[in-house]
Scaffold this active site. Structure first.
Site, PDB file in Angstrom:
ATOM      1  N   HIS A  32      61.404 -17.153  43.899  1.00 42.92           N
ATOM      2  CA  HIS A  32      62.405 -17.161  42.829  1.00 42.92           C
ATOM      3  C   HIS A  32      61.970 -16.346  41.612  1.00 42.92           C
ATOM      4  O   HIS A  32      62.778 -16.061  40.739  1.00 42.92           O
ATOM      5  CB  HIS A  32      62.768 -18.598  42.435  1.00 42.92           C
ATOM      6  CG  HIS A  32      61.742 -19.334  41.630  1.00 42.92           C
ATOM      7  ND1 HIS A  32      60.851 -20.219  42.191  1.00 42.92           N
ATOM      8  CD2 HIS A  32      61.468 -19.333  40.313  1.00 42.92           C
ATOM      9  CE1 HIS A  32      60.084 -20.722  41.249  1.00 42.92           C
ATOM     10  NE2 HIS A  32      60.428 -20.206  40.086  1.00 42.92           N
ATOM     11  N   ASP A  84      59.625 -20.913  49.257  1.00 45.96           N
ATOM     12  CA  ASP A  84      59.676 -20.251  47.950  1.00 45.96           C
ATOM     13  C   ASP A  84      58.428 -19.412  47.698  1.00 45.96           C
ATOM     14  O   ASP A  84      57.867 -19.415  46.594  1.00 45.96           O
ATOM     15  CB  ASP A  84      59.875 -21.270  46.823  1.00 45.96           C
ATOM     16  CG  ASP A  84      60.374 -20.616  45.532  1.00 45.96           C
ATOM     17  OD1 ASP A  84      60.715 -19.424  45.578  1.00 45.96           O
ATOM     18  OD2 ASP A  84      60.387 -21.293  44.494  1.00 45.96           O
ATOM     19  N   ASN A  95      55.087 -20.482  34.496  1.00 43.13           N
ATOM     20  CA  ASN A  95      53.954 -20.711  35.387  1.00 43.13           C
ATOM     21  C   ASN A  95      54.310 -20.433  36.850  1.00 43.13           C
ATOM     22  O   ASN A  95      53.424 -20.475  37.715  1.00 43.13           O
ATOM     23  CB  ASN A  95      53.453 -22.157  35.288  1.00 43.13           C
ATOM     24  CG  ASN A  95      52.507 -22.374  34.129  1.00 43.13           C
ATOM     25  OD1 ASN A  95      52.841 -23.075  33.175  1.00 43.13           O
ATOM     26  ND2 ASN A  95      51.335 -21.763  34.173  1.00 43.13           N
ATOM     27  N   SER A  96      55.576 -20.179  37.132  1.00 46.02           N
ATOM     28  CA  SER A  96      55.997 -19.978  38.515  1.00 46.02           C
ATOM     29  C   SER A  96      55.145 -18.943  39.230  1.00 46.02           C
ATOM     30  O   SER A  96      54.961 -17.828  38.749  1.00 46.02           O
ATOM     31  CB  SER A  96      57.453 -19.506  38.551  1.00 46.02           C
ATOM     32  OG  SER A  96      58.331 -20.568  38.384  1.00 46.02           O
ATOM     33  N   GLY A 104      64.163 -26.261  69.899  1.00 51.03           N
ATOM     34  CA  GLY A 104      65.556 -26.289  70.334  1.00 51.03           C
ATOM     35  C   GLY A 104      66.068 -27.673  70.655  1.00 51.03           C
ATOM     36  O   GLY A 104      66.688 -27.895  71.704  1.00 51.03           O
ATOM     37  N   VAL A 105      65.827 -28.642  69.742  1.00 53.45           N
ATOM     38  CA  VAL A 105      66.346 -29.993  69.904  1.00 53.45           C
ATOM     39  C   VAL A 105      66.848 -30.502  68.560  1.00 53.45           C
ATOM     40  O   VAL A 105      66.397 -30.053  67.504  1.00 53.45           O
ATOM     41  CB  VAL A 105      65.276 -30.974  70.440  1.00 53.45           C
ATOM     42  CG1 VAL A 105      64.925 -30.654  71.874  1.00 53.45           C
ATOM     43  CG2 VAL A 105      64.042 -30.971  69.553  1.00 53.45           C
TER      44      VAL A 105
END
Length: 499
Positions: free
Chosen positions: A134, A164, A236-237, A293-294
């Site tokens: 982001h 992210d 701080n991201s 695939g369940v």
């Protein structure tokens, strides 16, 4: 889900958003004074370190500031500007406005450039840099600033929205100082940590705290957050969370806050998740997660008793569309108890382990069927490919029927409902389909459209899960159960009385 301003007055989780230069210009600078990996420090003895200065000095050269530039289209219609919450906003919101001229001469308005800032850190001497997705999402230009003031343009190598995480690369004619990933699985609640980045428009900043909790789940299927009370804020991201050996054990991503500022509840994506993602982004430019695939759901105690299972563990298969599992003979009603030789504790445990497994790998899957164990050999597919086809949404808990609990009509979250509520595909939880306005739940702020993600700090994907947590709270002598509720994909904790 924040339309009702009076409801749920508890803190909300915010992404640590990028800061525009016109509001809060942040700058975490990093130098290239030392070459090669940062030397690890000897773990500090005793419950309290003598200080963090040596650690900061060692790791700071590899922490960087990230500046992004994005082209923003000019509005085509005039919009009146009022302060947030002004009564005039409601007064004029339904009135159409004429096209807005660009200036006094009537010339069209031109697109403008918006800047935003974030944090990151170098993970190799040849210039690979990790940050949050982001921070750089939709950026036209990405620039890295180092401690000595030098600037380098960065190229986007790849991103993973589910965790992210983004991987960048700069070209450099000299080796850059870099830092290594540590083992986040070894991090203990109570261990000292150091967060570094660009908080609230301030230059390079370091803050210390402890690990407050582990294995927090906020928004996605693959979440594994470390919670810390080290001060992290907007800006701080993408910055690193260090252990006392100077290794990165988390990437600072989100905070729990009523106002966007730090209140001592921050979340860092665990390094063991980040390293797997960055390794794939570096090699392929994208993630390549395994796919079984369940459609699966938790095995509740009631289900375990009804199915004569020794424990309420494993993952119950509710549907098997075309894919690897069906080809291998797995059927609806099977309980997956082991994957690739290791026991499966829960449906979420299975999802993470399947995702970590290499695509096209042959794995042994043990299931309980009609009271007997069977082992099947499955060749895993690729999750990202499956999500673009008709099998999107498999390998996740399946929907259940609506039911009434504490005055709420609940149903399991589906991908279609998640999209309507602004939540990412693969999200799980219980949707409040309807609610009695005379109920305690309504009084406490729950509303139609809210999604209950956790109860008693345990994930809930079916009404039986919520009922189990309510029963556990009552059996434990508690008068309320702690819920994690999402509204417009923003999570908040809520203590719901059980009387």
């Amino acid at each position: 889900m924040h339309n009702d301003r009076l409801s749920l007055p508890t803190p909300t989780v915010h992404k640590i958003r990028r800061l525009t230069t016109g509001v809060l210009g942040a700058a975490l600078l990093s130098t290239a004074l030392a070459f090669g990996p940062v030397a690890p420090l000897t773990a500090m003895a005793g419950p309290t370190p003598d200080g963090f200065a040596d650690l900061v000095q060692k790791v700071s050269p590899a922490v960087v500031m990230i500046t992004t530039t994005q082209t923003v289209e000019a509005p085509t219609q005039a919009q009146p500007i009022f302060p947030d919450g002004s009564p005039f906003s409601d007064l004029f919101k339904d009135f159409p406005f004429q096209n807005m001229p660009g200036g006094e001469d009537g010339s069209p308005r031109q697109p403008r450039h918006a800047q935003a800032l974030g944090s990151g850190f170098v993970i190799s001497e040849d210039g690979y840099i990790v940050t949050n997705n982001h921070v750089i999402e939709n950026a036209d230009k990405i620039q890295i600033k180092f401690y000595d003031g030098s600037l380098l343009d960065a190229k986007l190598i790849g991103t993973d929205k589910k965790t992210d995480i983004a991987l960048l690369k700069v070209k450099t004619d000299k080796p850059l100082p870099f830092i290594n990933f540590g083992d986040s699985d070894k991090a203990r609640v109570g261990d000292w940590v150091l967060a570094m980045g660009n908080p609230l428009g301030q230059d390079f900043s370091a803050s210390a705290g402890i690990i407050s909790a582990r294995n927090r789940e906020l928004s996605g299927t693959y979440d594994d957050y470390l919670q810390t009370d080290a001060a992290i804020n907007q800006g701080n991201s993408g910055g690193p969370l260090f252990d006392m050996n100077g290794e990165v054990i988390g990437v600072n991503t989100a905070i729990l806050s009523p106002n966007g500022g730090s209140i001592g509840i921050g979340f860092s994506m665990a390094s063991n998740v980040v390293k797997k993602v960055t390794d794939q982004l570096k090699e392929f430019g994208e993630t390549r997660r395994g796919w079984l695939g369940v459609k699966i759901q938790e095995v509740t105690p009631d289900m375990a008793e009804a199915m004569n299972l020794p424990k309420a563990e494993g993952a119950l298969v509710s549907e098997v569309p075309d894919g690897p599992a069906k080809d291998a003979g797995i059927k609806a009603g099977d309980v997956i108890t082991s994957f690739d030789g290791s026991p499966v504790k829960s449906s979420r445990d299975l999802v993470k382990r399947v995702a970590d497994a290499p695509v096209e790998q042959k794995v042994r899957v043990t299931v309980m069927r009609d009271g007997k164990e069977q082992t099947l050999l499955v060749t895993l597919g690729r999750r990202e490919t499956a999500e673009t086809g008709s099998d999107k949404g498999t390998d996740k808990p399946a929907p259940s029927q609506k039911d009434q609990v504490l005055g709420m009509q609940l149903e399991s979250l589906t991908d279609e409902t998640a999209a309507q509520l602004g939540m990412p595909a693969g999200s799980t939880g219980l949707v409040v389909a309807d609610i009695d306005e005379n109920s305690t739940a309504f009084d406490k702020g729950l509303r139609q459209g809210d999604v209950i993600v956790e109860a008693g700090q345990k994930p809930v994907t079916a009404v039986a899960d919520l009922n189990a947590q309510i029963k556990a709270a009552k059996d434990g002598g508690r008068k309320s159960v702690l819920l994690l509720v999402r509204r417009e994909n923003e999570p908040r904790f809520l203590a719901l009385p059980l009387d």
